[in-house]
Design a protein around this motif. Structure first.
Motif, PDB file in Angstrom:
ATOM      1  N   ASP A  74      -1.919  63.416  22.181  1.00  0.00           N
ATOM      2  CA  ASP A  74      -1.941  64.685  22.922  1.00  0.00           C
ATOM      3  C   ASP A  74      -0.580  64.954  23.561  1.00  0.00           C
ATOM      4  O   ASP A  74      -0.061  66.069  23.503  1.00  0.00           O
ATOM      5  CB  ASP A  74      -3.005  64.664  24.020  1.00  0.00           C
ATOM      6  CG  ASP A  74      -4.417  64.606  23.510  1.00  0.00           C
ATOM      7  OD1 ASP A  74      -4.657  64.993  22.344  1.00  0.00           O
ATOM      8  OD2 ASP A  74      -5.307  64.164  24.279  1.00  0.00           O
ATOM      9  N   VAL A  75      -0.015  63.916  24.161  1.00  0.00           N
ATOM     10  CA  VAL A  75       1.271  64.056  24.847  1.00  0.00           C
ATOM     11  C   VAL A  75       2.375  64.410  23.846  1.00  0.00           C
ATOM     12  O   VAL A  75       3.186  65.299  24.100  1.00  0.00           O
ATOM     13  CB  VAL A  75       1.589  62.762  25.631  1.00  0.00           C
ATOM     14  CG1 VAL A  75       3.030  62.736  26.077  1.00  0.00           C
ATOM     15  CG2 VAL A  75       0.658  62.643  26.821  1.00  0.00           C
ATOM     16  N   HIS A  76       2.390  63.752  22.694  1.00  0.00           N
ATOM     17  CA  HIS A  76       3.390  64.078  21.674  1.00  0.00           C
ATOM     18  C   HIS A  76       3.235  65.522  21.200  1.00  0.00           C
ATOM     19  O   HIS A  76       4.229  66.233  21.017  1.00  0.00           O
ATOM     20  CB  HIS A  76       3.275  63.124  20.474  1.00  0.00           C
ATOM     21  CG  HIS A  76       3.940  61.818  20.702  1.00  0.00           C
ATOM     22  ND1 HIS A  76       5.295  61.648  20.638  1.00  0.00           N
ATOM     23  CD2 HIS A  76       3.427  60.608  21.001  1.00  0.00           C
ATOM     24  CE1 HIS A  76       5.594  60.392  20.883  1.00  0.00           C
ATOM     25  NE2 HIS A  76       4.478  59.738  21.114  1.00  0.00           N
ATOM     26  N   ARG A  77       1.996  65.952  21.003  1.00  0.00           N
ATOM     27  CA  ARG A  77       1.724  67.316  20.544  1.00  0.00           C
ATOM     28  C   ARG A  77       2.214  68.338  21.574  1.00  0.00           C
ATOM     29  O   ARG A  77       2.845  69.332  21.233  1.00  0.00           O
ATOM     30  CB  ARG A  77       0.225  67.472  20.299  1.00  0.00           C
ATOM     31  CG  ARG A  77      -0.173  68.723  19.570  1.00  0.00           C
ATOM     32  CD  ARG A  77      -1.663  68.787  19.255  1.00  0.00           C
ATOM     33  NE  ARG A  77      -2.230  67.554  18.753  1.00  0.00           N
ATOM     34  CZ  ARG A  77      -3.126  66.794  19.418  1.00  0.00           C
ATOM     35  NH1 ARG A  77      -3.570  67.162  20.593  1.00  0.00           N
ATOM     36  NH2 ARG A  77      -3.592  65.695  18.888  1.00  0.00           N
ATOM     37  N   MET A  78       1.944  68.084  22.843  1.00  0.00           N
ATOM     38  CA  MET A  78       2.362  69.018  23.885  1.00  0.00           C
ATOM     39  C   MET A  78       3.880  69.023  24.059  1.00  0.00           C
ATOM     40  O   MET A  78       4.489  70.079  24.233  1.00  0.00           O
ATOM     41  CB  MET A  78       1.679  68.670  25.207  1.00  0.00           C
ATOM     42  CG  MET A  78       0.202  68.977  25.237  1.00  0.00           C
ATOM     43  SD  MET A  78      -0.546  68.724  26.865  1.00  0.00           S
ATOM     44  CE  MET A  78      -0.511  66.959  27.019  1.00  0.00           C
ATOM     45  N   ALA A  79       4.486  67.839  24.012  1.00  0.00           N
ATOM     46  CA  ALA A  79       5.932  67.739  24.214  1.00  0.00           C
ATOM     47  C   ALA A  79       6.706  68.468  23.125  1.00  0.00           C
ATOM     48  O   ALA A  79       7.782  69.011  23.379  1.00  0.00           O
ATOM     49  CB  ALA A  79       6.351  66.268  24.279  1.00  0.00           C
ATOM     50  N   SER A  80       6.168  68.488  21.924  1.00  0.00           N
ATOM     51  CA  SER A  80       6.888  69.142  20.824  1.00  0.00           C
ATOM     52  C   SER A  80       6.491  70.603  20.637  1.00  0.00           C
ATOM     53  O   SER A  80       7.020  71.275  19.747  1.00  0.00           O
ATOM     54  CB  SER A  80       6.650  68.373  19.518  1.00  0.00           C
ATOM     55  OG  SER A  80       5.284  68.424  19.172  1.00  0.00           O
ATOM     56  N   ALA A  81       5.601  71.125  21.454  1.00  0.00           N
ATOM     57  CA  ALA A  81       5.098  72.486  21.264  1.00  0.00           C
ATOM     58  C   ALA A  81       6.011  73.566  21.829  1.00  0.00           C
ATOM     59  O   ALA A  81       5.905  74.719  21.450  1.00  0.00           O
ATOM     60  CB  ALA A  81       3.704  72.629  21.871  1.00  0.00           C
ATOM     61  N   VAL A  82       6.902  73.230  22.728  1.00  0.00           N
ATOM     62  CA  VAL A  82       7.754  74.223  23.382  1.00  0.00           C
ATOM     63  C   VAL A  82       9.181  74.082  22.882  1.00  0.00           C
ATOM     64  O   VAL A  82       9.722  72.974  22.829  1.00  0.00           O
ATOM     65  CB  VAL A  82       7.706  74.077  24.919  1.00  0.00           C
ATOM     66  CG1 VAL A  82       8.576  75.112  25.588  1.00  0.00           C
ATOM     67  CG2 VAL A  82       6.281  74.192  25.413  1.00  0.00           C
ATOM     68  N   HIS A  83       9.783  75.213  22.505  1.00  0.00           N
ATOM     69  CA  HIS A  83      11.147  75.234  21.971  1.00  0.00           C
ATOM     70  C   HIS A  83      11.923  76.356  22.623  1.00  0.00           C
ATOM     71  O   HIS A  83      11.350  77.363  23.030  1.00  0.00           O
ATOM     72  CB  HIS A  83      11.148  75.472  20.451  1.00  0.00           C
ATOM     73  CG  HIS A  83      10.300  74.507  19.703  1.00  0.00           C
ATOM     74  ND1 HIS A  83      10.704  73.229  19.418  1.00  0.00           N
ATOM     75  CD2 HIS A  83       9.051  74.618  19.191  1.00  0.00           C
ATOM     76  CE1 HIS A  83       9.757  72.588  18.748  1.00  0.00           C
ATOM     77  NE2 HIS A  83       8.739  73.420  18.604  1.00  0.00           N
ATOM     78  N   GLY A  84      13.222  76.174  22.676  1.00  0.00           N
ATOM     79  CA  GLY A  84      14.082  77.249  23.168  1.00  0.00           C
ATOM     80  C   GLY A  84      14.046  78.410  22.192  1.00  0.00           C
ATOM     81  O   GLY A  84      14.010  78.226  20.974  1.00  0.00           O
ATOM     82  N   LYS A  85      14.049  79.618  22.736  1.00  0.00           N
ATOM     83  CA  LYS A  85      14.025  80.812  21.886  1.00  0.00           C
ATOM     84  C   LYS A  85      15.411  81.038  21.320  1.00  0.00           C
ATOM     85  O   LYS A  85      16.403  81.025  22.042  1.00  0.00           O
ATOM     86  CB  LYS A  85      13.578  82.006  22.725  1.00  0.00           C
ATOM     87  CG  LYS A  85      13.318  83.242  21.913  1.00  0.00           C
ATOM     88  CD  LYS A  85      12.717  84.321  22.765  1.00  0.00           C
ATOM     89  CE  LYS A  85      12.478  85.551  21.937  1.00  0.00           C
ATOM     90  NZ  LYS A  85      11.918  86.634  22.724  1.00  0.00           N
ATOM     91  N   LYS A  86      15.455  81.233  20.028  1.00  0.00           N
ATOM     92  CA  LYS A  86      16.735  81.435  19.361  1.00  0.00           C
ATOM     93  C   LYS A  86      17.234  82.851  19.658  1.00  0.00           C
ATOM     94  O   LYS A  86      16.474  83.815  19.626  1.00  0.00           O
ATOM     95  CB  LYS A  86      16.565  81.240  17.856  1.00  0.00           C
ATOM     96  CG  LYS A  86      16.017  79.860  17.530  1.00  0.00           C
ATOM     97  CD  LYS A  86      16.518  79.376  16.234  1.00  0.00           C
ATOM     98  CE  LYS A  86      16.013  78.025  15.802  1.00  0.00           C
ATOM     99  NZ  LYS A  86      15.486  77.127  16.711  1.00  0.00           N
ATOM    100  N   PRO A  87      18.548  82.992  19.965  1.00  0.00           N
ATOM    101  CA  PRO A  87      19.067  84.343  20.227  1.00  0.00           C
ATOM    102  C   PRO A  87      18.977  85.226  18.983  1.00  0.00           C
ATOM    103  O   PRO A  87      19.082  84.745  17.869  1.00  0.00           O
ATOM    104  CB  PRO A  87      20.522  84.096  20.603  1.00  0.00           C
ATOM    105  CG  PRO A  87      20.815  82.665  20.339  1.00  0.00           C
ATOM    106  CD  PRO A  87      19.538  81.965  20.050  1.00  0.00           C
TER     107      PRO A  87
END
Length: 174
Positions: free
Chosen positions: A160-173
């Motif tokens: 669960d922790v791995h899934r949550m940690a990888s779910a958010v990314h910086g928005k590309k300009p």
């Protein structure tokens, strides 16, 4: 002859189904997968965060709640996906020092990179109370955003922790 007729019809149907090069079916499946992937992406710029949330396949739709008093965006989707996003400086050394000073729980760092810390907290007297946590820092457009699991008593597994940690990314300009 009657017993042969149904098997001939089935064989003919299979033969007709096999005709063609399959490109149309492959394109259709790819389009469906792409639309499902697009539906799973959530743009968090509505909450003034330059981030994209990539929900894992099969997850329920996320519920986003902006907590104005503490400046945190709470993201919840089912029982195994709950994280908080806030703007905060990356201070991994402070976090590790806090974990070492914890008198109630024994904390073990499982993974550590400059942007991510995954750790396990357990109560020494009760081995059934094991919690996995993470904190991740993302720098986008000069802002440092902290993404962490919701520490509301929910026991997340390491997966669960791995899934949550990888779910958010910086928005590309654009």
């Amino acid at each position: 002859m009657k017993a042969l007729f149904p098997s001939t019809v089935i064989a003919l149907a299979l033969l007709l189904n096999a005709c063609g090069n399959g490109e149309a079916d492959a394109a259709k499946q790819l389009a469906q997968a792409d639309s499902a992937r697009t539906a799973a992406m959530v743009d968090l710029s509505v909450h003034h965060l330059p981030l994209m949330l990539d929900m894992p396949a099969g997850s329920p739709d996320p519920v986003l709640v902006w907590k104005d008093q503490i400046g945190t965006l709470a993201v919840r989707a089912g029982e195994h996906f709950a994280l908080d996003i806030s703007e905060a400086p990356a201070d991994q050394e402070r976090l590790k020092a806090d974990l070492e000073r914890d008198l109630l729980k024994r904390n073990t760092i499982l993974e550590e990179t400059p942007e991510l810390l995954i750790y396990r907290s357990e109560f020494p007297d009760d081995t059934t109370l094991v919690f996995h946590h993470f904190e991740r820092w993302i720098t986008v457009d000069g802002r440092t955003l902290r993404v962490e699991d919701a520490k509301d008593g929910t026991a997340f597994t390491l997966e669960d922790v791995h899934r949550m940690a990888s779910a958010v990314h910086g928005k590309k300009p654009v």
